[in-house]
Design an enzyme around this catalytic site. Structure first.
Site, PDB file in Angstrom:
ATOM      1  N   SER A   1      13.074 -16.900  12.733  1.00  0.00           N
ATOM      2  CA  SER A   1      12.233 -15.967  12.014  1.00  0.00           C
ATOM      3  C   SER A   1      11.294 -15.177  13.254  1.00  0.00           C
ATOM      4  O   SER A   1      10.733 -15.972  14.089  1.00  0.00           O
ATOM      5  CB  SER A   1      11.284 -16.447  10.998  1.00  0.00           C
ATOM      6  OG  SER A   1      10.453 -15.436  10.607  1.00  0.00           O
TER       7      SER A   1
ATOM      8  N   LYS B   1      15.556 -13.814  -2.136  1.00  0.00           N
ATOM      9  CA  LYS B   1      15.978 -14.834  -1.238  1.00  0.00           C
ATOM     10  C   LYS B   1      15.369 -16.109  -1.631  1.00  0.00           C
ATOM     11  O   LYS B   1      15.457 -16.971  -1.112  1.00  0.00           O
ATOM     12  CB  LYS B   1      15.420 -14.415   0.147  1.00  0.00           C
ATOM     13  CG  LYS B   1      16.021 -13.093   0.717  1.00  0.00           C
ATOM     14  CD  LYS B   1      15.538 -12.590   1.976  1.00  0.00           C
ATOM     15  CE  LYS B   1      16.523 -11.708   2.471  1.00  0.00           C
ATOM     16  NZ  LYS B   1      16.703 -10.365   1.852  1.00  0.00           N
TER      17      LYS B   1
ATOM     18  N   HIS C   1       4.243 -13.539  -7.759  1.00  0.00           N
ATOM     19  CA  HIS C   1       4.849 -12.655  -8.757  1.00  0.00           C
ATOM     20  C   HIS C   1       5.762 -13.573  -9.434  1.00  0.00           C
ATOM     21  O   HIS C   1       6.350 -14.671  -8.833  1.00  0.00           O
ATOM     22  CB  HIS C   1       5.867 -11.548  -7.894  1.00  0.00           C
ATOM     23  CG  HIS C   1       6.524 -10.984  -8.694  1.00  0.00           C
ATOM     24  ND1 HIS C   1       6.074 -10.390  -9.778  1.00  0.00           N
ATOM     25  CD2 HIS C   1       8.062 -10.216  -8.735  1.00  0.00           C
ATOM     26  CE1 HIS C   1       7.095  -9.370 -10.455  1.00  0.00           C
ATOM     27  NE2 HIS C   1       8.139  -9.329  -9.739  1.00  0.00           N
TER      28      HIS C   1
ATOM     29  N   GLY D   1      -0.515  -6.415   0.632  1.00  0.00           N
ATOM     30  CA  GLY D   1      -1.036  -7.551   1.556  1.00  0.00           C
ATOM     31  C   GLY D   1      -2.099  -6.947   2.452  1.00  0.00           C
ATOM     32  O   GLY D   1      -3.148  -7.443   2.742  1.00  0.00           O
TER      33      GLY D   1
ATOM     34  N   ASP E   1       4.438  -5.857 -14.230  1.00  0.00           N
ATOM     35  CA  ASP E   1       4.720  -5.558 -12.847  1.00  0.00           C
ATOM     36  C   ASP E   1       5.613  -4.614 -12.469  1.00  0.00           C
ATOM     37  O   ASP E   1       5.541  -3.498 -11.649  1.00  0.00           O
ATOM     38  CB  ASP E   1       4.725  -6.635 -11.764  1.00  0.00           C
ATOM     39  CG  ASP E   1       4.126  -6.500 -10.524  1.00  0.00           C
ATOM     40  OD1 ASP E   1       3.186  -6.093 -10.114  1.00  0.00           O
ATOM     41  OD2 ASP E   1       5.203  -6.595  -9.653  1.00  0.00           O
TER      42      ASP E   1
ATOM     43  N   GLU F   1       5.839  -0.531 -11.384  1.00  0.00           N
ATOM     44  CA  GLU F   1       6.290  -0.411  -9.934  1.00  0.00           C
ATOM     45  C   GLU F   1       7.508   0.933 -10.325  1.00  0.00           C
ATOM     46  O   GLU F   1       7.520   1.910  -9.595  1.00  0.00           O
ATOM     47  CB  GLU F   1       6.937  -1.492  -9.262  1.00  0.00           C
ATOM     48  CG  GLU F   1       6.157  -2.544  -8.743  1.00  0.00           C
ATOM     49  CD  GLU F   1       6.641  -3.656  -8.411  1.00  0.00           C
ATOM     50  OE1 GLU F   1       6.234  -4.500  -7.581  1.00  0.00           O
ATOM     51  OE2 GLU F   1       7.760  -3.823  -8.721  1.00  0.00           O
TER      52      GLU F   1
ATOM     53  N   GLU G   1      -0.129  20.353  -1.083  1.00  0.00           N
ATOM     54  CA  GLU G   1      -0.315  20.453  -2.484  1.00  0.00           C
ATOM     55  C   GLU G   1       0.154  19.325  -3.458  1.00  0.00           C
ATOM     56  O   GLU G   1      -0.266  18.935  -4.382  1.00  0.00           O
ATOM     57  CB  GLU G   1       0.186  21.685  -3.282  1.00  0.00           C
ATOM     58  CG  GLU G   1      -0.618  22.759  -2.503  1.00  0.00           C
ATOM     59  CD  GLU G   1      -2.244  22.872  -2.853  1.00  0.00           C
ATOM     60  OE1 GLU G   1      -2.467  22.162  -3.800  1.00  0.00           O
ATOM     61  OE2 GLU G   1      -2.896  23.539  -2.095  1.00  0.00           O
TER      62      GLU G   1
ATOM     63  N   GLU H   1      -2.794  15.745  -1.257  1.00  0.00           N
ATOM     64  CA  GLU H   1      -3.999  15.601  -2.012  1.00  0.00           C
ATOM     65  C   GLU H   1      -4.037  14.731  -2.980  1.00  0.00           C
ATOM     66  O   GLU H   1      -4.977  14.361  -3.767  1.00  0.00           O
ATOM     67  CB  GLU H   1      -4.289  17.030  -2.777  1.00  0.00           C
ATOM     68  CG  GLU H   1      -4.612  18.300  -1.468  1.00  0.00           C
ATOM     69  CD  GLU H   1      -5.242  19.443  -2.126  1.00  0.00           C
ATOM     70  OE1 GLU H   1      -5.948  19.392  -3.010  1.00  0.00           O
ATOM     71  OE2 GLU H   1      -4.810  20.494  -1.478  1.00  0.00           O
TER      72      GLU H   1
END
Length: 342
Positions: A52, A86, A109, A135, A192, A196, A228, A232
């Site tokens: 990793s 995963k 989650h 995070g 959730d 999203e 715009e 904003e």
């Protein structure tokens, strides 16, 4: 009936004393939880798959890093901060063989538990601590003495201390500073995903792009369209965040207010709500989860193609140039990597 809100006085960090906490993964949520808990006085180790890229990063922060299986073996509370798709492979290969009675499995989650891509053994606690923010915000607010509100849930409680552990973890990451509410894995997962898809990410992105395209196609300068329809938006969302929709309306002009209440409902109309209900149904009956798992198993082909197309949208080029004139806007890379389990 309003939900009970837990604050600092309702949670005890001593519950984590003498325990080893393992965070599996060192991405957005993982790094924030690990660092915040460490600074709250907890003993935290990191579990990562061999090779990793996050290993060096975690070590540079002063963490002891172990292969995932070894981290699970050493820990009392294990946070699974690995991407949803995963998690099943990591669970089967590295987590489950090293889960022993009395340990606690923690998620940020509920996807894997709710859709049963992971079936935990009955003799371990299974809890959730989910800060309601990305995070980097969880981390930043903690360092500023603030905290992102969080939710907790208990799925299994053989140790009879699951809720206390969840509240202690939430306090350790700063959640009790902003307020913590208790929910279920089912409710968290479904709301959730819905938020999203239809409002926060999918809805907002599609609305911004459609507004930008409409102005540019009508002959207006892309820079004007960007300001715009995208730039904003943060100002308006900040006002909503601070004072609600009514409070936002108090702070804008009468002309803007009239456009809001008169024209807005013509754009986001009953047809949109009907499609939102259809999206919610797909979440509730598991159709979305099955499609997403199938997409992962097929190598993310459509997912990557759609992301690539989004990166090529004209609003991105215009935005990059305009943001370059504003050095106070933090630059963020759009490139990232995820842990891989085969």
């Amino acid at each position: 009936m309003p939900a009970k809100i837990y604050t600092d006085k309702d949670a005890d960090l001593k519950v984590l004393k003498g325990k080893t906490l393992a965070v599996l993964g060192f991405g957005s949520q993982g790094h924030a939880h690990a660092l915040n808990l460490k600074e709250s006085g907890a003993k935290v180790i990191i579990g990562l798959y061999p090779g990793s890229k996050s290993r060096q990063v975690a070590e540079d922060y002063g963490f002891k890093v172990y292969d995932t299986a070894e981290a699970v073996k050493r820990a009392d509370v294990i946070m699974v901060a690995i991407p949803d798709t995963k998690q099943p492979a990591a669970f089967k290969k590295d987590i489950l063989p090293n889960l022993t009675k009395g340990k606690t499995l923690l998620f940020s989650h509920g996807f894997s538990i709710h859709y049963k891509t992971i079936i935990p053994p009955k003799d371990v606690n299974v809890i959730m601590v989910a800060p309601k923010g990305p995070g980097h915000i969880v981390r930043r607010q903690f360092t500023e003495g603030k905290g992102v509100p969080a939710i907790i849930a208990v799925f299994q409680n053989p140790g009879k201390d699951a809720k206390k552990v969840a509240l202690a973890w939430a306090k350790g990451v700063g959640g009790t500073r902003g307020g913590v509410i208790e929910t279920t894995f089912k409710e968290e997962t479904e709301t959730d995903l819905f938020g999203e898809q239809t409002v926060l990410c999918g809805g907002a992105s599609a609305l911004v792009q459609a507004g930008f395209e409409t102005l540019v196609e009508a002959g207006y300068a892309p820079e004007m369209a960007y300001f715009e329809c995208l730039h904003e938006l943060k100002l308006i969302v900040d006002l909503m965040n601070e004072a609600g929709i009514a409070g936002m309306r108090f702070s804008i002009s009468e002309t803007a207010k009239w456009g809001d209440v008169h024209v807005g409902p013509k754009i986001i109309d009953s047809g949109v709500k009907k499609r939102m209900k259809a999206a919610l149904k797909d979440i509730q009956n598991g159709k979305f989860a099955k499609e997403w798992i199938k997409e992962y198993e097929g190598g993310y082909k459509r997912y990557n193609a759609l992301l690539k197309a989004g990166e090529k949208h004209p609003i991105e080029k215009t935005g990059a140039r305009l943001r370059g004139l504003m050095p106070w806007i933090k630059k963020r890379s759009t490139k990232g990597s995820q842990a891989s389990y085969k």
